[in-house]
Motif scaffolding. Structure first.
Motif, short mmCIF file in Angstrom:
data_model
loop_
_atom_site.label_atom_id
_atom_site.label_comp_id
_atom_site.label_asym_id
_atom_site.label_seq_id
_atom_site.Cartn_x
_atom_site.Cartn_y
_atom_site.Cartn_z
N GLN A 125 24.30 43.11 49.59
CA GLN A 125 24.53 43.82 50.84
C GLN A 125 23.77 45.13 50.92
N GLY A 126 23.17 45.56 49.79
CA GLY A 126 22.42 46.81 49.79
C GLY A 126 23.28 47.96 50.29
N ASN A 127 22.75 48.77 51.20
CA ASN A 127 23.50 49.87 51.80
C ASN A 127 24.07 49.53 53.16
N ALA A 128 24.04 48.25 53.53
CA ALA A 128 24.67 47.82 54.78
C ALA A 128 26.14 47.59 54.48
N ASN A 129 26.91 48.67 54.50
CA ASN A 129 28.30 48.63 54.06
C ASN A 129 29.10 47.53 54.76
N ILE A 130 29.87 46.78 53.98
CA ILE A 130 30.87 45.90 54.56
C ILE A 130 32.21 46.58 54.38
N SER A 131 33.16 46.23 55.24
CA SER A 131 34.47 46.88 55.17
C SER A 131 35.58 45.85 55.04
N ASP A 132 35.72 44.98 56.02
CA ASP A 132 36.84 44.05 56.03
C ASP A 132 36.53 42.79 55.24
N LEU A 133 37.55 42.28 54.57
CA LEU A 133 37.46 41.04 53.82
C LEU A 133 38.38 40.02 54.50
N PHE A 134 37.84 38.88 54.89
CA PHE A 134 38.65 37.85 55.54
C PHE A 134 38.05 36.49 55.25
N ASP A 135 38.92 35.49 55.18
CA ASP A 135 38.53 34.12 54.85
C ASP A 135 37.73 34.09 53.54
N ILE A 136 38.28 34.75 52.52
CA ILE A 136 37.61 34.87 51.22
C ILE A 136 38.17 33.84 50.27
N SER A 137 37.31 33.18 49.53
CA SER A 137 37.71 32.21 48.52
C SER A 137 38.00 32.87 47.17
N ARG A 138 37.17 33.86 46.81
CA ARG A 138 37.28 34.42 45.46
C ARG A 138 36.51 35.73 45.39
N VAL A 139 37.00 36.66 44.59
CA VAL A 139 36.29 37.88 44.26
C VAL A 139 36.19 37.99 42.75
N GLU A 140 34.98 38.22 42.26
CA GLU A 140 34.75 38.42 40.83
C GLU A 140 34.26 39.84 40.61
N VAL A 141 34.90 40.55 39.69
CA VAL A 141 34.44 41.88 39.29
C VAL A 141 33.74 41.73 37.95
N LEU A 142 32.42 41.87 37.95
CA LEU A 142 31.60 41.72 36.74
C LEU A 142 31.31 43.10 36.19
N LYS A 143 31.61 43.31 34.91
CA LYS A 143 31.56 44.65 34.34
C LYS A 143 30.33 44.83 33.46
N GLY A 144 29.74 46.01 33.54
CA GLY A 144 28.55 46.32 32.77
C GLY A 144 27.30 45.96 33.53
N PRO A 145 26.14 46.38 33.04
CA PRO A 145 24.87 46.12 33.74
C PRO A 145 24.65 44.63 34.00
N GLN A 146 24.30 44.29 35.23
CA GLN A 146 24.05 42.90 35.62
C GLN A 146 22.65 42.75 36.21
N GLY A 147 21.74 43.64 35.81
CA GLY A 147 20.42 43.67 36.42
C GLY A 147 19.58 42.45 36.15
N THR A 148 19.83 41.74 35.06
CA THR A 148 18.99 40.58 34.74
C THR A 148 19.01 39.56 35.86
#
Length: 755
Positions: A125-148
């Motif tokens: 999403q870059g800097n195009a901020n999203i705000s509301d979450l709706f009709d979501i299947s899953r959220v994953e929080v990945l920790k640490g650098p994920q640049g690869t």
């Protein structure tokens, strides 16, 4: 107005609840993350895998968990993972404003990118901020650098969001509401959320899914002059087409649109500590009355939790965002080819959050910003090739291109003196020029996992990124730019200790692009890219046949950590300086459990110890040495717990009780030693109790958030806007705080119907 809104939205919901079913068997599909461990599928490595097989610390929240915790916005995601904080102040433009393990990017600098990337349906999403979450299947929080695999905006981690895909052969729909009113049943503000979705089959191999949300909020801020709550209204819609013309080819087309409107700055600064008579403007001005008395004259009682301001203005700010993506997957055995093309645009117009900084009409010193007009666009293109699952060497490789552009008109801040009502004396007028910022990036990447034995695997990945950031202003023919070419990489190993337990260890080098800071006075300056090096070890196991345990220990040191330090100058203007800090570290351990403990009990819980510190000898904004102390906006300890217990009542109904609890240690909100801009250790407790039909078609519940009305701030600022001297000679400062919906109790009713 609030009662009419609630009545209207309740009527819509109840009408839907009473509507006839249009589908045959309508039992709601079970959520994958709530069944068994083998069904908890994530895309943390750009391929569908079991969460227990991925050598990354991940917190997974299913659709069921998100709904029972009432996670309706990106800010709410801070309650699903102990490692994740969302400190998104109004006007900041870096993704979701998140931090993971204490590391994040909070800045007003145009063109800056986030440390924690937000990815929706594989699109950054870059800097195009999203705000509301709706009709979501899953959220994953990945920790640490994920640049690869995820690119240059993920030096601290990724919030990976997956929406629900259309379903073939089934016409179905759903309406879900959460309704509350300020003053009713102890609610401190009003909020009406209506989410709807309809799934329409187009053919045996094609379907479209359309979902939408209306999120209408009254408060939390209130204008004491009129007695009215600020209206914060947001609307969004998403359409997704899924087409499988052959058994090898899959096409996903997604489009979305959102808009928001907020009054008098929305959730912005209010005074939580004030003083008496004092000087300002370097002693040129003197307030013989004092801020405390001036605010009291218009009905504002200053103290912790004050959400009142008094303004004779009527200002409105607006945001719009829209975009689309086309994803094509082709199974060309023995690999899959993927192309993802995406474009996004966001605009901000009108009177932004800082249009009236102090929002105190009786104050002698006034600081205000003129209306803004900001435009942001982002184009991305990604190509990937991925091996088949279960291959001796599993790999993903590809190329990624992004082009961001942001434009702003001249932005003017005005400082005036109002000695008596109706008399305005200009003091300072400061302006940043019209500007255009471009950020163009091209990267080539690859990551592979080699299966040396059935139990032992080695991991290796690399990414080469070229990034050009440039700034042009209307007042200069000179371009300020930053050209960077960097390698990021990842190495590791994982070993299956038992059929239900896996251990791993990784080391990774990340990369986050630079910034060009644009001060109100002086030339633009370059803030160097952020380079983290991270070490992580972890253990994943399945307990009780379906409950996943995720244990990790970590250490990360950052070169050129990008920080923002805000102070209030002698004119009352909040000045924020972006800078690099070498030697910032975060280290600690985290333990998470998620999934079903028993068929009737779902439980997600976690605890983190994250010692995220400034380097030794670091001098804070107040001139004190805060070296080796905890970073701003980063709790050292955090505990989260979310669970639901269901009990059948005969063959028709089931009752349920859900809890949602967060505990945090003390948090500081500034890079200094000012005790007044910290917040104490505290609990935030919420929950739901309700009744649903056995087929889950109809649900009704009563909910509470922040049961004990704990006033946790989003942001705090000292020296706001000037100080006085007490009879003992001590300097008494004024403190401003930003409070959001998380800062006050909310009580309401939720209605849910599927057809």
């Amino acid at each position: 107005m609030n009662i009419r809104k609630i009545a209207l939205l309740s009527g819509i919901a109840l009408t839907t609840v009473g509507a006839p079913a249009f589908a045959q068997e309508d039992a709601a599909p079970q959520d994958a993350a709530e069944t068994s461990s083998s069904d908890i599928i994530v895309t943390a490595q750009r391929r569908a895998e079991k969460v227990t097989e991925v050598p990354i610390s991940i917190t997974v929240a299913s659709a069921a968990q998100l709904e029972r915790q009432q996670v309706n916005t990106v800010n709410d995601l801070a309650r699903i993972a102990p490692s994740l904080e969302i400190q998104s102040a109004p006007g900041q433009n870096t993704g979701g404003g998140g931090s993971i393990r204490g590391i994040g990017t909070l800045t007003f600098s145009p063109g800056a990118v986030a440390s924690v990337g937000v990815v929706v349906d594989q699109v950054s999403q870059g800097n195009a901020n999203i705000s509301d979450l709706f009709d979501i299947s899953r959220v994953e929080v990945l920790k640490g650098p994920q640049g690869t695999l995820f690119g240059l905006t993920t030096s601290a981690g990724v919030i990976n969001i997956t929406t629900n895909a259309p379903e073939f052969g089934e016409f179905s729909g759903r309406v879900r509401t959460e309704l509350s009113n300020a003053g009713t049943a102890g609610a401190k503000y009003g909020n009406q959320v209506v989410q709807g979705v309809i799934n329409v089959p187009l053919a045996s191999n094609a379907a479209v899914r359309v979902s939408g949300v209306a999120n209408l909020r009254q408060g939390v801020n209130r204008n004491a002059t009129t007695g009215d709550y600020n209206d914060n209204d947001r609307y969004g819609v998403r359409a997704r087409l899924l087409w499988e013309p052959t058994d090898r080819l899959t096409v996903n087309v997604i489009g979305d649109y959102s808009q928001s409107r907020y009054e008098n700055g929305g959730d912005f600064f209010t005074f939580v500590k004030t003083s008496g008579p004092g000087s300002f403007l370097g002693g040129a001005g003197y307030d013989a009355t004092g801020i405390t008395s001036r605010l009291a004259s218009c009905g504002v009682t200053v103290g912790e939790g004050n959400r009142d301001y008094c303004s004779d203005k009527d200002q409105v700010g607006k945001n719009k965002g829209y975009g689309g993506s086309l994803q094509v997957d082709y199974a060309a055995d023995p690999f899959t080819l993927t192309s993802i093309t995406a474009w996004r645009k966001a605009t901000e117009t009108g009177y932004g959050a800082a249009s009236d900084v102090f929002r105190g009409s009786p104050l002698e010193l006034q600081v205000a910003n003129d209306p803004v007009d900001r435009d942001f666009s982002l184009f991305t293109q990604e190509f990937r090739v991925s091996s088949a699952a279960g291959s001796p060497i599993e790999y993903t490789a590809g190329a990624f291109y992004s082009n961001q552009k942001q434009t702003r008109i001249p932005e003017i801040v005005r400082v005036t003196l109002v000695p008596v009502p109706g008399v305005t004396i200009p003091i300072v007028t400061s302006a940043t020029p019209a500007l255009t910022i471009r950020d163009e990036s091209l990267a080539f990447f690859g990551q592979a996992t080699g299966h040396l034995t059935d139990s032992f695997r080695l991991i290796g990945g690399v990414r080469y990124t070229t990034d050009r950031l440039s700034l042009n202003t209307a007042t200069s023919d000179t371009e300020t730019f930053l050209d960077v070419a960097k390698w990021s990489w990842r190495l590791g190993a994982q070993y299956d200790l038992t059929p239900t337990m896996m251990a791993y260890a990784t080391v990774s080098r990340g990369f986050k692009g630079g910034q060009i800071a644009v001060p109100a006075v002086g030339d633009p300056s370059v803030v160097q890219p952020e380079i983290p090096t991270s070490y992580e070890g972890g253990l994943k196991a399945t307990l009780f046949g379906g409950w996943v345990a995720d244990l990790s220990v970590f250490y990360m040191k950052i070169r050129n950590f990008q920080a923002q330090q805000c102070t209030v100058d002698g004119n009352g203007i909040i000045s924020c300086v972006q800078t690099n800090i070498n030697g910032v570290k975060t280290r600690g351990a985290e333990l998470n459990f998620f999934g079903k403990v028993t068929p009737n009990l779902s439980l997600n819980t976690g605890f983190i110890y994250a010692k995220a510190t400034y380097p030794g000898g670091f001098i804070g904004t107040d001139g004190t040495d805060i070296g080796n102390s905890q970073l701003a906006n980063s709790p050292r300890y955090k505990f989260t717990l979310s669970g639901e217990y269901a009990q059948d009542f005969g063959d028709t109904f089931a009752g349920f009780l859900a809890v949602d609890t967060v505990w945090k240690s003390r948090v500081r909100y500034e890079a200094n030693s000012v005790a007044d801009t910290t917040f104490r250790p505290h609990w935030m407790v919420g929950g739901r109790v309700g009744l649903r039909t056995q087929d889950e078609r109809y649900t009704v519940s009563v909910f509470v958030r922040n049961l004990f009305n704990v006033h946790e701030p989003s942001l705090m600022q000292s020296d706001f806007p000037y100080s006085s001297t007490s009879p003992t000679g001590a300097v008494e400062g004024n403190i401003g705080a930003i409070y959001g919906p998380q800062s006050y109790r909310n009580v309401g009713i939720s209605l849910d119907a599927r057809f």
